[in-house]
Design an enzyme around this catalytic site. Structure first.
Site, PDB file in Angstrom:
ATOM      1  N   ASN A  93      53.431  65.823   9.989  1.00  0.00           N
ATOM      2  CA  ASN A  93      54.649  66.074   9.202  1.00  0.00           C
ATOM      3  C   ASN A  93      54.691  65.193   7.957  1.00  0.00           C
ATOM      4  O   ASN A  93      55.033  65.659   6.863  1.00  0.00           O
ATOM      5  CB  ASN A  93      55.899  65.826  10.044  1.00  0.00           C
ATOM      6  CG  ASN A  93      56.269  67.021  10.903  1.00  0.00           C
ATOM      7  OD1 ASN A  93      55.937  68.157  10.578  1.00  0.00           O
ATOM      8  ND2 ASN A  93      56.952  66.765  12.002  1.00  0.00           N
ATOM      9  N   ASP A 123      55.633  72.816  11.254  1.00  0.00           N
ATOM     10  CA  ASP A 123      56.156  73.971  11.999  1.00  0.00           C
ATOM     11  C   ASP A 123      55.060  75.005  12.241  1.00  0.00           C
ATOM     12  O   ASP A 123      54.958  75.578  13.331  1.00  0.00           O
ATOM     13  CB  ASP A 123      57.310  74.622  11.236  1.00  0.00           C
ATOM     14  CG  ASP A 123      58.585  73.787  11.274  1.00  0.00           C
ATOM     15  OD1 ASP A 123      58.635  72.801  12.042  1.00  0.00           O
ATOM     16  OD2 ASP A 123      59.528  74.137  10.535  1.00  0.00           O
ATOM     17  N   ASP A 149      57.433  68.039  19.890  1.00  0.00           N
ATOM     18  CA  ASP A 149      56.023  68.445  19.935  1.00  0.00           C
ATOM     19  C   ASP A 149      55.511  68.441  21.372  1.00  0.00           C
ATOM     20  O   ASP A 149      54.328  68.247  21.615  1.00  0.00           O
ATOM     21  CB  ASP A 149      55.170  67.523  19.055  1.00  0.00           C
ATOM     22  CG  ASP A 149      55.198  66.076  19.516  1.00  0.00           C
ATOM     23  OD1 ASP A 149      56.125  65.700  20.255  1.00  0.00           O
ATOM     24  OD2 ASP A 149      54.285  65.310  19.143  1.00  0.00           O
TER      25      ASP A 149
END
Length: 200
Positions: free
Chosen positions: A105, A114, A140
């Site tokens: 990220n 995503d 996650d």
């Protein structure tokens, strides 16, 4: 029997399509007080049913990955634990955690993160049987519920299949991202609680 009725059902229309209908009916009473037929009102409620189905799906499934959400996954695990397994069979549980997902990220952005999650979700789903449950239980983290597992060897083989499939490169926006997952695996004991299984 003289009672009012209310039903929801699907009807096949003359154009060949199906429609959801809410129907209300009551007996028709003639001037002599005898039942002489039925008075019914039917209303097409396709939009209402579609909205209810969307709400139900949102309540049970993760909108990003399409996997069962945490509550649905744990409910399915509890149901599997409550259902006696045939002799020599067990409920297997895999806890999959994406390694260093925060770095993905931070480096590539949340949109890419995503995409990585949805890709991994699809790969895990494709690595198990159709009756198994794959759920997203956290950011996650994914939990896999595998009823009818023969033992630790079979569970390990499934975990290894998931691990290998997840490690395949993911192409996104012209970049190649390499991801790995760590997997915890256990066989549920017959009297074991949900909390004990997930903690182990």
């Amino acid at each position: 029997d003289g009672e009012r009725v209310r039903q929801r059902f699907r009807v096949n229309s003359v154009d060949g399509g199906y429609h959801w209908v809410d129907a209300h009916g009551k007996p028709y009473i003639d001037a002599q007080g005898d039942t002489d037929g039925l008075i019914a009102a039917l209303r097409v409620v396709d939009d209402q049913v579609a909205a209810e189905q969307r709400l139900e799906r949102l309540a049970r499934f993760d909108p990003l990955t399409g996997l069962a959400n945490r509550a649905e996954t744990l409910a399915r695990l509890e149901a599997a634990l409550a259902h006696p397994q045939p002799p020599g069979k067990h409920v297997g549980v895999l806890f999959c955690d994406v390694d260093r997902f925060k770095a993905i990220n931070d480096t590539w952005g949340h949109g890419t993160g995503d995409f990585v999650l949805t890709t991994l979700a699809a790969r895990i789903r494709a690595s198990v049987r159709s009756g198994d449950t794959v759920g997203r239980t956290g950011g996650d983290e994914m939990l896999v519920v595998l009823p009818g597992i023969r033992g630790a060897d079979e569970l390990g083989q499934i975990a290894e299949k998931i691990r290998r499939r997840a490690a395949e490169p993911i192409g996104v926006s012209g970049n190649t991202i390499h991801v790995t997952v760590s997997i915890g695996a256990t066989l549920a004991l017959p009297t074991e609680s949900l909390d004990a299984i997930t903690a182990r």
